[in-house]
Every structure is written in C-alpha cells, then in structure tokens.
Design a protein around this motif. Structure first.
Motif, short mmCIF file in Angstrom:
data_model
loop_
_atom_site.label_atom_id
_atom_site.label_comp_id
_atom_site.label_asym_id
_atom_site.label_seq_id
_atom_site.Cartn_x
_atom_site.Cartn_y
_atom_site.Cartn_z
N TRP A 1 -24.73 -38.81 -18.65
CA TRP A 1 -23.35 -38.93 -18.11
C TRP A 1 -22.95 -37.75 -17.20
N PHE A 2 -24.14 -36.76 -17.25
CA PHE A 2 -23.76 -35.47 -16.47
C PHE A 2 -24.51 -34.98 -15.37
N VAL A 3 -23.74 -34.25 -14.30
CA VAL A 3 -24.62 -33.72 -13.25
C VAL A 3 -24.55 -32.06 -13.46
N THR A 4 -25.72 -31.77 -13.30
CA THR A 4 -26.00 -30.28 -13.79
C THR A 4 -26.28 -29.38 -12.45
N PRO A 5 -25.67 -29.14 -11.40
CA PRO A 5 -26.20 -28.27 -10.30
C PRO A 5 -26.54 -26.84 -10.72
N ASP A 6 -25.46 -26.41 -11.50
CA ASP A 6 -25.73 -25.15 -11.88
C ASP A 6 -27.24 -24.66 -12.74
N ALA A 7 -27.21 -25.90 -13.67
CA ALA A 7 -28.81 -25.62 -14.39
C ALA A 7 -29.90 -25.76 -13.39
N GLU A 8 -29.55 -26.58 -12.36
CA GLU A 8 -30.93 -26.70 -11.24
C GLU A 8 -31.05 -25.45 -10.50
N ARG A 9 -29.71 -24.81 -10.10
CA ARG A 9 -29.88 -23.70 -9.33
C ARG A 9 -30.47 -22.70 -10.09
N LEU A 10 -30.53 -22.56 -11.48
CA LEU A 10 -31.18 -21.50 -12.17
C LEU A 10 -32.43 -21.79 -12.50
N GLY A 11 -33.15 -22.89 -11.99
CA GLY A 11 -34.43 -23.43 -12.28
C GLY A 11 -34.65 -24.02 -13.22
N TYR A 12 -33.68 -24.65 -13.91
CA TYR A 12 -33.94 -25.87 -14.87
C TYR A 12 -34.47 -26.87 -14.60
N ARG A 13 -35.82 -27.43 -14.99
CA ARG A 13 -36.21 -28.33 -14.57
C ARG A 13 -36.56 -29.29 -16.05
N PRO A 14 -35.86 -30.05 -16.60
CA PRO A 14 -36.09 -30.68 -17.75
C PRO A 14 -37.26 -31.89 -17.47
N ARG A 15 -37.93 -31.83 -18.66
CA ARG A 15 -39.16 -32.84 -18.69
C ARG A 15 -39.04 -34.09 -19.57
N ASP A 16 -38.26 -33.78 -20.50
CA ASP A 16 -38.23 -34.99 -21.37
C ASP A 16 -37.03 -35.87 -21.01
N ASN A 17 -37.20 -37.43 -21.28
CA ASN A 17 -36.47 -38.30 -20.97
C ASN A 17 -36.15 -39.26 -22.26
N ALA A 18 -34.81 -39.35 -22.58
CA ALA A 18 -34.65 -40.30 -23.85
C ALA A 18 -35.02 -41.79 -23.70
N GLU A 19 -35.26 -42.27 -22.70
CA GLU A 19 -35.56 -43.42 -22.25
C GLU A 19 -36.92 -43.95 -23.03
N ALA A 20 -37.66 -42.90 -23.06
CA ALA A 20 -39.01 -43.41 -23.84
C ALA A 20 -38.80 -43.72 -25.10
N PHE A 21 -37.68 -43.78 -25.70
CA PHE A 21 -37.55 -44.35 -26.96
C PHE A 21 -36.33 -45.27 -26.86
N ALA A 22 -36.19 -45.65 -25.79
CA ALA A 22 -35.04 -46.71 -25.73
C ALA A 22 -35.30 -48.10 -26.50
N VAL A 23 -36.28 -48.64 -26.28
CA VAL A 23 -36.89 -49.84 -26.77
C VAL A 23 -36.89 -49.85 -28.57
N GLU A 24 -37.42 -48.70 -29.07
CA GLU A 24 -37.39 -48.32 -30.44
C GLU A 24 -35.79 -48.46 -30.98
N ILE A 25 -35.14 -47.48 -30.29
CA ILE A 25 -33.63 -47.43 -30.66
C ILE A 25 -32.97 -48.57 -30.55
N THR A 26 -33.15 -49.34 -29.35
CA THR A 26 -32.33 -50.53 -29.38
C THR A 26 -32.48 -51.64 -30.50
N GLU A 27 -34.17 -51.72 -30.94
CA GLU A 27 -34.27 -52.78 -31.66
C GLU A 27 -34.20 -52.35 -33.28
N SER A 28 -33.84 -50.92 -33.45
CA SER A 28 -33.46 -50.58 -34.80
C SER A 28 -32.45 -50.86 -35.38
N GLN A 29 -32.22 -51.21 -36.68
CA GLN A 29 -31.12 -51.72 -37.24
C GLN A 29 -30.27 -50.56 -37.95
#
Length: 267
Positions: A210-238
């Motif tokens: 939900w966020f736009v982070t131009p200041d983080a990008e300006r500082l050189g922050y390049r995140p590598r992880d993505n929660a979508e890798a866990f989406a199926v597991e989390i969606t199916e979880s009870q």
C-alpha cells in the motif's frame, strides 16, 4: 568504521540488526534488559530512556543513533508517555548535546493506521494514528523534523510495517518487512551521504504493498523479498488471524484500529 548506537538493542528488531551489522560498524548497545549473547566486539550499557544524563554519556563519539527503544505495542497512556514520548525526547536531546550527526527513528505503520487499504500512500500524507502507540510515533516524527530544522541533526523516520521472518496473515501480504530487507534498509540509512529529514516505509517488495517509498529508493534501498511467495499458503490456511471487526479489515492498521488496549497483535 562508523560508530552506531542502538537503543532497545535487546528487542526483536535490535537483535536482528546488531547480529547483522556488528561486522560492519562499531556498535554500542543500550537497553533496560540484558543481552545474553553479547559478543566481545559489542559494547553494552544498561540504560533506561528516562536517564537523560546516561543517554548523553552513551552517545559520546557516536556518528548515528538507531532509536528502537520504547514500548513496542499499545499500552496505557502513562507508559507510552514515559517511554515513547519523554524517552524519545531524551534521545534526541542527548544526541544534540553529544553532537550526533544522524538519528534513525523507528516509527511505525500505526502512525498512519487509519488510512484505507484501498489507497496507496507515500510519506507526504498526514499522520492518522490508530492507537496511543501510533500517536507516540507521530510525535517522534515531528520531533525529528524540529531537530533537523532547528539543530541540523539529520533524521530518517522509518514507518516499520510487519517485521517478521515470514508473513503470518493476509494483511502481511501487503505490509511484510523481511529481516534481510530490514537490515539492508537500516544499513542504507547509516551509509547514505545525506538523508536530510526523511520519512519512509519499512516494507519489502510486496506485490500488494500500500506504500510508495521514493525516499527509500533515493537512499539506495532495493528490497529483495516479496510476501507474494507465501500468498497461496496463507490464503489456504485456516489460521488467518482475522478479526470480527470489519473496520479492521478495511484499514491499514488492522486489529490496532479496533481495540483500545491489550497485547497480542504484531505490526
């Protein structure tokens, strides 16, 4: 090597940061709790944020302060006032007296928790705190603005989202901040040539963010992880950690918008 002071170093975030940053920076650690696995190259000072003189002494010779200390969740106002408001003031004032150049302040998503999830927000939005805890983080952001404008102390206010080893529920698919990405973000805030006064979101590279982070990008922050890798597991979880309050499902703060006090929910 840059000399970095971490307050709240015994906490969840502090523990991850110090173990990953101690080979790169000279670390001085403070907390009201002891650190059991303290290494020989780490300097530890047991210190309460109410101890203004002790904070000033601990900051002598420090280049950057990472301020993590305080109450990490919603609580009674008296506790929030002492630790998160007065304590944060003590940190900034001690930094000024000790001529510290930069402060990295651990703010929170809960400073903006009442924004709807249907929006995408950046650092320019006004605070909409969801708790007294969120109010204390908005206070810290404004204090950082004052100390930059009046005293020239650079500050980065990181609105930390859901700091977890892995996302735990549906909301975290938008707010997850992985441990590795958190370390990279704080490292970039330490090493950047200039940060001025910045507010940015501590979040991984999530497809549903939900966020736009131009200041983080300006500082050189390049995140590598993505929660979508866990989406199926989390969606199916009870065990989605859902709430009966529909407002909590519509707003960014999640369960924090629906409760007055209590423990048990993480960011």
């Amino acid at each position: 090597m840059k000399r970095v002071l971490i307050t709240g170093a015994a906490g969840r975030i502090g523990t991850v940061l110090r173990t990953q940053l101690r080979d790169e920076f000279r670390l001085r650690l403070t907390d009201i709790h002891s650190i059991q696995d303290l290494q020989t190259d780490e300097e530890f000072i047991r210190l309460d944020l109410a101890d203004a003189d002790g904070l000033e002494a601990a900051m002598q010779g420090i280049d950057t302060v990472i301020h993590l200390g305080g109450i990490p969740d919603e609580s009674e106002f008296a506790r929030i006032l002492q630790a998160n408001i007065a304590g944060t003031y003590n940190v900034f004032e001690a930094a000024r007296m000790a001529r510290v150049q930069r402060i990295i302040f651990a703010s929170s998503i809960h400073a903006v928790g009442f924004y709807p999830r249907s929006e995408t927000i950046d650092s320019s939005v006004l605070p909409r705190p969801d708790t007294l805890y969120g109010v204390s983080k908005a206070f810290g952001e404004n204090l950082a603005r004052l100390y930059f404008d009046k005293h020239g102390i650079e500050s980065v206010c990181i609105r930390i989202c859901s700091f977890e080893e892995r996302p735990q529920d549906l909301r975290h698919l938008s707010t997850w901040l992985s441990h590795d990405d958190a370390v990279q973000l704080f490292r970039r805030c330490i090493l950047a040539d200039s940060v001025g006064y910045s507010i940015l979101y501590g979040v991984s590279d999530n497809d549903r963010s939900w966020f736009v982070t131009p200041d983080a990008e300006r500082l050189g922050y390049r995140p590598r992880d993505n929660a979508e890798a866990f989406a199926v597991e989390i969606t199916e979880s009870q065990n989605l950690n859902s709430t009966d309050d529909p407002l909590a499902e519509l707003l960014m703060g999640g369960p924090f918008v629906a409760r007055e006090y209590g423990q048990g929910h993480r960011s």
